[in-house]
Motif scaffolding. Structure first.
Motif, PDB file in Angstrom:
ATOM      1  N   ASP A  63     -22.096 -25.256 -36.258  1.00 51.48           N
ATOM      2  CA  ASP A  63     -22.243 -23.797 -36.300  1.00 51.48           C
ATOM      3  C   ASP A  63     -22.437 -23.235 -34.894  1.00 51.48           C
ATOM      4  O   ASP A  63     -22.945 -23.925 -34.006  1.00 51.48           O
ATOM      5  N   THR A  64     -22.076 -21.980 -34.704  1.00 54.78           N
ATOM      6  CA  THR A  64     -22.239 -21.348 -33.392  1.00 54.78           C
ATOM      7  C   THR A  64     -23.707 -21.015 -33.151  1.00 54.78           C
ATOM      8  O   THR A  64     -24.497 -20.864 -34.089  1.00 54.78           O
ATOM      9  N   VAL A  65     -24.062 -20.910 -31.876  1.00 50.71           N
ATOM     10  CA  VAL A  65     -25.437 -20.613 -31.471  1.00 50.71           C
ATOM     11  C   VAL A  65     -25.431 -19.438 -30.500  1.00 50.71           C
ATOM     12  O   VAL A  65     -24.393 -19.073 -29.950  1.00 50.71           O
ATOM     13  N   LEU A  66     -26.597 -18.866 -30.282  1.00 51.18           N
ATOM     14  CA  LEU A  66     -26.754 -17.774 -29.325  1.00 51.18           C
ATOM     15  C   LEU A  66     -27.037 -18.330 -27.930  1.00 51.18           C
ATOM     16  O   LEU A  66     -27.577 -19.424 -27.798  1.00 51.18           O
ATOM     17  N   ASP A  67     -26.733 -17.551 -26.890  1.00 52.30           N
ATOM     18  CA  ASP A  67     -27.023 -17.960 -25.511  1.00 52.30           C
ATOM     19  C   ASP A  67     -28.508 -18.175 -25.282  1.00 52.30           C
ATOM     20  O   ASP A  67     -28.905 -18.927 -24.399  1.00 52.30           O
ATOM     21  N   THR A  68     -29.345 -17.497 -26.075  1.00 49.21           N
ATOM     22  CA  THR A  68     -30.792 -17.592 -25.897  1.00 49.21           C
ATOM     23  C   THR A  68     -31.426 -18.734 -26.688  1.00 49.21           C
ATOM     24  O   THR A  68     -32.605 -19.030 -26.502  1.00 49.21           O
ATOM     25  N   ASP A  69     -30.660 -19.393 -27.571  1.00 50.04           N
ATOM     26  CA  ASP A  69     -31.186 -20.527 -28.335  1.00 50.04           C
ATOM     27  C   ASP A  69     -31.493 -21.681 -27.392  1.00 50.04           C
ATOM     28  O   ASP A  69     -30.807 -21.870 -26.382  1.00 50.04           O
ATOM     29  N   ILE A  70     -32.533 -22.483 -27.739  1.00 46.19           N
ATOM     30  CA  ILE A  70     -32.820 -23.651 -26.918  1.00 46.19           C
ATOM     31  C   ILE A  70     -31.972 -24.829 -27.398  1.00 46.19           C
ATOM     32  O   ILE A  70     -31.635 -24.938 -28.570  1.00 46.19           O
ATOM     33  N   ILE A  71     -31.645 -25.688 -26.435  1.00 48.38           N
ATOM     34  CA  ILE A  71     -30.850 -26.882 -26.734  1.00 48.38           C
ATOM     35  C   ILE A  71     -31.725 -27.870 -27.493  1.00 48.38           C
ATOM     36  O   ILE A  71     -32.873 -28.105 -27.129  1.00 48.38           O
ATOM     37  N   LYS A  72     -31.160 -28.462 -28.544  1.00 50.78           N
ATOM     38  CA  LYS A  72     -31.831 -29.489 -29.334  1.00 50.78           C
ATOM     39  C   LYS A  72     -31.006 -30.764 -29.249  1.00 50.78           C
ATOM     40  O   LYS A  72     -29.772 -30.709 -29.214  1.00 50.78           O
ATOM     41  N   THR A  73     -31.678 -31.897 -29.235  1.00 50.52           N
ATOM     42  CA  THR A  73     -30.963 -33.170 -29.282  1.00 50.52           C
ATOM     43  C   THR A  73     -30.045 -33.172 -30.497  1.00 50.52           C
ATOM     44  O   THR A  73     -30.456 -32.795 -31.592  1.00 50.52           O
ATOM     45  N   GLY A  74     -28.803 -33.568 -30.287  1.00 49.22           N
ATOM     46  CA  GLY A  74     -27.818 -33.637 -31.369  1.00 49.22           C
ATOM     47  C   GLY A  74     -26.850 -32.468 -31.386  1.00 49.22           C
ATOM     48  O   GLY A  74     -25.822 -32.541 -32.049  1.00 49.22           O
ATOM     49  N   MET A  75     -27.177 -31.380 -30.652  1.00 51.07           N
ATOM     50  CA  MET A  75     -26.220 -30.277 -30.568  1.00 51.07           C
ATOM     51  C   MET A  75     -24.970 -30.772 -29.859  1.00 51.07           C
ATOM     52  O   MET A  75     -24.976 -31.831 -29.220  1.00 51.07           O
ATOM     53  N   LYS A  76     -23.888 -30.008 -29.970  1.00 52.02           N
ATOM     54  CA  LYS A  76     -22.603 -30.415 -29.403  1.00 52.02           C
ATOM     55  C   LYS A  76     -22.134 -29.415 -28.351  1.00 52.02           C
ATOM     56  O   LYS A  76     -22.333 -28.213 -28.493  1.00 52.02           O
ATOM     57  N   LEU A  77     -21.508 -29.938 -27.305  1.00 47.60           N
ATOM     58  CA  LEU A  77     -20.818 -29.124 -26.309  1.00 47.60           C
ATOM     59  C   LEU A  77     -19.341 -29.393 -26.510  1.00 47.60           C
ATOM     60  O   LEU A  77     -18.867 -30.515 -26.319  1.00 47.60           O
ATOM     61  N   LYS A  78     -18.606 -28.368 -26.954  1.00 43.07           N
ATOM     62  CA  LYS A  78     -17.186 -28.521 -27.250  1.00 43.07           C
ATOM     63  C   LYS A  78     -16.373 -27.865 -26.138  1.00 43.07           C
ATOM     64  O   LYS A  78     -16.653 -26.739 -25.725  1.00 43.07           O
TER      65      LYS A  78
END
Length: 150
Positions: A63-78
Protein backbone atom coordinates in the motif's frame (compact mmCIF):
# COMPACT_ATOMS: atom_id res chain seq x y z
CA UNK A 1 37.01 17.98 -34.46
CA UNK A 2 38.06 14.34 -35.02
CA UNK A 3 39.67 13.26 -38.28
CA UNK A 4 36.35 13.00 -40.09
CA UNK A 5 35.95 16.75 -39.70
CA UNK A 6 32.66 16.48 -37.80
CA UNK A 7 32.11 17.30 -34.16
CA UNK A 8 31.20 14.29 -32.01
CA UNK A 9 27.61 14.06 -30.87
CA UNK A 10 27.34 15.37 -27.32
CA UNK A 11 26.23 12.81 -24.72
CA UNK A 12 22.58 12.86 -23.66
CA UNK A 13 20.89 11.80 -20.42
CA UNK A 14 20.25 8.38 -21.97
CA UNK A 15 24.01 7.89 -22.54
CA UNK A 16 24.87 8.30 -18.86
CA UNK A 17 25.22 5.09 -16.83
CA UNK A 18 22.08 4.30 -14.86
CA UNK A 19 22.30 4.27 -11.06
CA UNK A 20 19.91 1.69 -9.65
CA UNK A 21 20.17 2.74 -5.99
CA UNK A 22 22.88 4.22 -3.80
CA UNK A 23 23.16 6.05 -0.50
CA UNK A 24 25.91 7.57 1.60
CA UNK A 25 23.87 7.03 4.78
CA UNK A 26 22.33 3.59 4.38
CA UNK A 27 23.83 0.20 3.50
CA UNK A 28 22.39 -1.26 0.29
CA UNK A 29 23.01 -4.97 -0.18
CA UNK A 30 21.15 -7.69 -2.09
CA UNK A 31 17.84 -5.81 -2.51
CA UNK A 32 17.88 -4.57 1.11
CA UNK A 33 18.32 -1.01 2.38
CA UNK A 34 19.73 -1.42 5.89
CA UNK A 35 20.96 0.66 8.82
CA UNK A 36 17.98 3.03 8.63
CA UNK A 37 17.69 4.88 11.95
CA UNK A 38 14.34 4.71 13.77
CA UNK A 39 12.03 7.71 13.28
CA UNK A 40 13.29 8.16 9.69
CA UNK A 41 10.40 9.45 7.59
CA UNK A 42 9.55 8.37 4.05
CA UNK A 43 10.60 11.83 2.83
CA UNK A 44 13.99 11.58 4.59
CA UNK A 45 14.63 8.11 3.15
CA UNK A 46 13.83 9.30 -0.38
CA UNK A 47 16.11 12.33 0.05
CA UNK A 48 19.01 10.16 1.32
CA UNK A 49 18.88 7.65 -1.53
CA UNK A 50 19.94 8.28 -5.11
CA UNK A 51 18.62 6.51 -8.19
CA UNK A 52 18.22 7.13 -11.91
CA UNK A 53 14.69 5.78 -11.48
CA UNK A 54 11.57 7.10 -9.78
CA UNK A 55 11.32 5.87 -6.16
CA UNK A 56 8.17 4.97 -4.23
CA UNK A 57 7.88 3.68 -0.66
CA UNK A 58 5.15 1.12 0.07
CA UNK A 59 4.00 -0.78 3.15
CA UNK A 60 5.02 -4.42 3.44
CA UNK A 61 1.60 -5.22 1.95
CA UNK A 62 2.20 -2.94 -1.04
CA UNK A 63 0.00 0.00 0.00
CA UNK A 64 1.08 3.61 -0.53
CA UNK A 65 2.35 5.70 2.37
CA UNK A 66 2.61 9.40 3.18
CA UNK A 67 5.90 11.35 3.10
CA UNK A 68 5.47 11.97 6.83
CA UNK A 69 5.06 8.27 7.76
CA UNK A 70 8.00 6.68 9.56
CA UNK A 71 9.88 3.83 7.93
CA UNK A 72 9.17 0.39 9.41
CA UNK A 73 11.22 -2.75 8.93
CA UNK A 74 9.66 -4.71 6.06
CA UNK A 75 8.44 -1.71 4.06
CA UNK A 76 9.41 -1.69 0.38
CA UNK A 77 11.24 0.81 -1.82
CA UNK A 78 10.04 0.30 -5.38
CA UNK A 79 11.90 1.73 -8.37
CA UNK A 80 10.31 2.57 -11.71
CA UNK A 81 12.50 -0.10 -13.37
CA UNK A 82 10.62 -2.75 -11.35
CA UNK A 83 13.28 -3.39 -8.69
CA UNK A 84 12.03 -3.70 -5.12
CA UNK A 85 14.19 -3.23 -2.01
CA UNK A 86 13.15 -4.25 1.51
CA UNK A 87 13.75 -1.57 4.15
CA UNK A 88 15.38 -2.55 7.46
CA UNK A 89 15.24 -0.18 10.44
CA UNK A 90 18.16 -0.64 12.84
CA UNK A 91 16.82 -2.25 16.04
CA UNK A 92 13.23 -2.65 14.80
CA UNK A 93 12.63 -6.38 15.30
CA UNK A 94 8.83 -6.27 15.56
CA UNK A 95 8.46 -4.16 12.41
CA UNK A 96 6.62 -1.18 13.93
CA UNK A 97 9.28 1.42 13.01
CA UNK A 98 10.19 2.12 16.62
CA UNK A 99 12.89 0.92 18.99
CA UNK A 100 11.32 -0.24 22.24
CA UNK A 101 11.79 -2.56 25.19
CA UNK A 102 9.86 -5.14 23.14
CA UNK A 103 12.56 -5.09 20.44
CA UNK A 104 15.35 -5.38 23.02
CA UNK A 105 13.58 -8.23 24.82
CA UNK A 106 13.03 -10.11 21.56
CA UNK A 107 16.75 -9.80 20.77
CA UNK A 108 17.78 -11.14 24.19
CA UNK A 109 15.28 -14.01 24.08
CA UNK A 110 16.39 -14.93 20.55
CA UNK A 111 20.07 -14.80 21.52
CA UNK A 112 19.40 -17.04 24.54
CA UNK A 113 17.56 -19.56 22.34
CA UNK A 114 14.22 -19.32 24.16
CA UNK A 115 11.68 -21.41 22.23
CA UNK A 116 8.89 -19.40 20.65
CA UNK A 117 10.91 -16.18 20.54
CA UNK A 118 13.13 -16.90 17.56
CA UNK A 119 13.59 -13.95 15.23
CA UNK A 120 13.52 -14.58 11.50
CA UNK A 121 13.35 -12.78 8.18
CA UNK A 122 13.23 -9.00 8.22
CA UNK A 123 12.90 -8.85 12.03
CA UNK A 124 16.19 -10.73 12.38
CA UNK A 125 17.82 -8.33 9.91
CA UNK A 126 16.57 -5.44 12.10
CA UNK A 127 18.30 -7.07 15.09
CA UNK A 128 21.64 -7.07 13.22
CA UNK A 129 22.56 -3.62 14.54
CA UNK A 130 26.04 -3.47 13.00
CA UNK A 131 24.96 -5.13 9.72
CA UNK A 132 27.62 -7.83 9.84
CA UNK A 133 25.23 -10.65 8.89
CA UNK A 134 24.87 -12.10 12.40
CA UNK A 135 22.88 -11.24 15.53
CA UNK A 136 25.13 -11.58 18.58
CA UNK A 137 26.17 -9.89 21.84
CA UNK A 138 27.67 -6.95 19.94
CA UNK A 139 24.22 -6.25 18.51
CA UNK A 140 22.57 -6.57 21.93
CA UNK A 141 25.08 -4.13 23.44
CA UNK A 142 24.50 -1.67 20.59
CA UNK A 143 20.75 -2.05 21.10
CA UNK A 144 21.14 -1.31 24.83
CA UNK A 145 23.06 1.87 24.04
CA UNK A 146 20.44 2.91 21.46
CA UNK A 147 17.50 2.08 23.74
CA UNK A 148 19.05 3.97 26.68
CA UNK A 149 19.58 7.04 24.47
CA UNK A 150 15.87 7.34 23.69
Amino acid sequence: PPEGGEDPIPPTEDDKPKIELESEEFIIRKKYVMKIEFNTTVKQLLEKTNSSYEKTVLTSEGDTVLDTDIIKTGMKLKLSNGSIYTLIVRGDTNMDGRVSLTDLSKMILHYNGVKGFELSGDGLKGADMNVDGAMNLVDISQMLVLYNSI
